[in-house]
Scaffold this motif. Structure first.
Motif, mmCIF file in Angstrom:
data_model
loop_
_atom_site.group_PDB
_atom_site.id
_atom_site.type_symbol
_atom_site.label_atom_id
_atom_site.label_comp_id
_atom_site.label_asym_id
_atom_site.label_seq_id
_atom_site.Cartn_x
_atom_site.Cartn_y
_atom_site.Cartn_z
ATOM 1 N N GLN A 59 25.910 0.284 -21.604
ATOM 2 C CA GLN A 59 24.464 0.155 -21.432
ATOM 3 C C GLN A 59 23.775 1.519 -21.336
ATOM 4 O OE1 GLN A 59 24.681 -2.530 -18.047
ATOM 5 N NE2 GLN A 59 23.808 -4.186 -19.300
ATOM 6 N N ARG A 60 24.397 2.476 -20.661
ATOM 7 C CA ARG A 60 23.806 3.821 -20.597
ATOM 8 C C ARG A 60 23.762 4.452 -21.990
ATOM 9 N NH1 ARG A 60 26.022 3.759 -15.287
ATOM 10 N NH2 ARG A 60 28.110 4.330 -15.966
ATOM 11 N N GLY A 67 17.631 2.386 -27.820
ATOM 12 C CA GLY A 67 16.453 1.664 -27.361
ATOM 13 C C GLY A 67 16.667 0.563 -26.349
ATOM 14 N N TYR A 68 17.804 0.564 -25.680
ATOM 15 C CA TYR A 68 18.014 -0.445 -24.637
ATOM 16 C C TYR A 68 17.113 -0.129 -23.458
ATOM 17 C CZ TYR A 68 20.324 -3.134 -20.951
ATOM 18 O OH TYR A 68 20.593 -3.995 -19.914
ATOM 19 N N ALA A 83 20.259 -4.427 -28.564
ATOM 20 C CA ALA A 83 20.276 -2.978 -28.753
ATOM 21 C C ALA A 83 21.523 -2.572 -29.532
ATOM 22 C CB ALA A 83 20.220 -2.266 -27.400
ATOM 23 N N PHE A 84 22.660 -3.172 -29.195
ATOM 24 C CA PHE A 84 23.904 -2.850 -29.900
ATOM 25 C C PHE A 84 23.792 -3.263 -31.372
ATOM 26 C CE2 PHE A 84 28.321 -1.928 -28.094
ATOM 27 C CZ PHE A 84 28.681 -1.173 -29.195
ATOM 28 N N GLN A 85 23.198 -4.424 -31.625
ATOM 29 C CA GLN A 85 23.040 -4.878 -33.009
ATOM 30 C C GLN A 85 22.140 -3.931 -33.803
ATOM 31 O OE1 GLN A 85 21.776 -8.896 -32.115
ATOM 32 N NE2 GLN A 85 23.778 -9.744 -32.703
ATOM 33 N N ARG A 86 21.128 -3.344 -33.163
ATOM 34 C CA ARG A 86 20.299 -2.355 -33.856
ATOM 35 C C ARG A 86 21.152 -1.167 -34.304
ATOM 36 N NH1 ARG A 86 16.500 -4.106 -29.968
ATOM 37 N NH2 ARG A 86 16.999 -2.430 -28.507
ATOM 38 N N CYS A 87 22.033 -0.700 -33.423
ATOM 39 C CA CYS A 87 22.965 0.376 -33.763
ATOM 40 C C CYS A 87 23.894 -0.055 -34.885
ATOM 41 C CB CYS A 87 23.782 0.758 -32.526
ATOM 42 S SG CYS A 87 25.284 1.686 -32.880
ATOM 43 N N LEU A 88 24.471 -1.228 -34.744
ATOM 44 C CA LEU A 88 25.429 -1.719 -35.729
ATOM 45 C C LEU A 88 24.767 -1.935 -37.090
ATOM 46 C CD1 LEU A 88 27.354 -4.230 -33.429
ATOM 47 C CD2 LEU A 88 28.137 -1.959 -34.169
ATOM 48 N N LYS A 89 23.513 -2.357 -37.085
ATOM 49 C CA LYS A 89 22.780 -2.555 -38.335
ATOM 50 C C LYS A 89 22.516 -1.212 -39.009
ATOM 51 C CE LYS A 89 19.704 -5.726 -39.926
ATOM 52 N NZ LYS A 89 19.315 -6.971 -39.609
ATOM 53 N N LYS A 90 22.139 -0.214 -38.224
ATOM 54 C CA LYS A 90 21.786 1.094 -38.770
ATOM 55 C C LYS A 90 22.994 1.845 -39.320
ATOM 56 C CE LYS A 90 19.070 5.169 -37.618
ATOM 57 N NZ LYS A 90 18.207 5.781 -36.613
ATOM 58 N N TYR A 91 24.134 1.735 -38.639
ATOM 59 C CA TYR A 91 25.278 2.585 -38.976
ATOM 60 C C TYR A 91 26.552 1.868 -39.418
ATOM 61 C CZ TYR A 91 22.505 6.072 -36.496
ATOM 62 O OH TYR A 91 21.501 6.913 -36.093
ATOM 63 N N TRP A 92 26.734 0.600 -39.061
ATOM 64 C CA TRP A 92 28.055 -0.009 -39.219
ATOM 65 C C TRP A 92 28.075 -1.308 -40.016
ATOM 66 C CZ3 TRP A 92 31.245 3.626 -38.467
ATOM 67 C CH2 TRP A 92 30.931 4.637 -37.558
ATOM 68 N N GLY A 93 27.064 -1.522 -40.857
ATOM 69 C CA GLY A 93 27.107 -2.636 -41.798
ATOM 70 C C GLY A 93 26.762 -4.002 -41.248
#
Length: 143
Positions: A59-60, A67-68, A83-93
């Motif tokens: 979470q940190r 953006g969490y 928030a994790f899905q935003r990261c995963l969408k941007k970088y990990w497909g």
């Protein structure tokens, strides 16, 4: 006597219905199945085996980079996963909705992140099995 027969019959029907309901019911859903079918508005916590301290690390990290804005409470709920899905969408497909539901697409993208960073060596299969959970724990300790 008629009343007694009717009551006995009603009790017998109810008991028979209850007795067969147990055997007719489907097996309970696994944790992964419950998560995949959860309503997006649900505040389901899905730590994928992380301890509270490890989930707080995640979470940190999400707060710093993705953006969490929720609490650092060690409970990876819907907002943490969005928030994790935003990261995963941007970088990990990750190609799914940003809905906070930890389904196969979310897990596959997480596996790609973990594999690219040297924490996971299993298949990218979207299944949060023991190998994925162990890698997630190791990664969470390292961030």
């Amino acid at each position: 006597m008629k009343t007694l027969v009717s009551v006995t019959t009603a009790i017998g029907i109810a008991a028979g219905g209850l007795a067969t309901a147990g055997t007719a019911m489907a097996a309970p859903a696994t944790a992964q199945e419950r998560v995949v079918t959860a309503d997006a508005g649900t505040l389901a916590v899905v730590n994928l085996g992380l301890s509270s301290a490890q989930a707080k690390n995640v979470q940190r990290w999400l707060k710093t980079y993705h953006g969490y804005t929720g609490a650092i409470d060690g409970q990876l709920g819907t907002n943490s996963w969005k928030a994790f899905q935003r990261c995963l969408k941007k970088y990990w497909g990750y190609t799914g909705a940003i809905d906070g539901i930890v389904g196969g697409g979310t897990v596959s993208a997480l596996q790609r992140l973990l594999k690219a960073n040297g924490y996971y060596n299993g298949p990218i299969d979207g299944i949060a099995g023991d190998g994925t959970k162990a890698a997630f724990k190791t990664w969470a300790n390292a961030i």
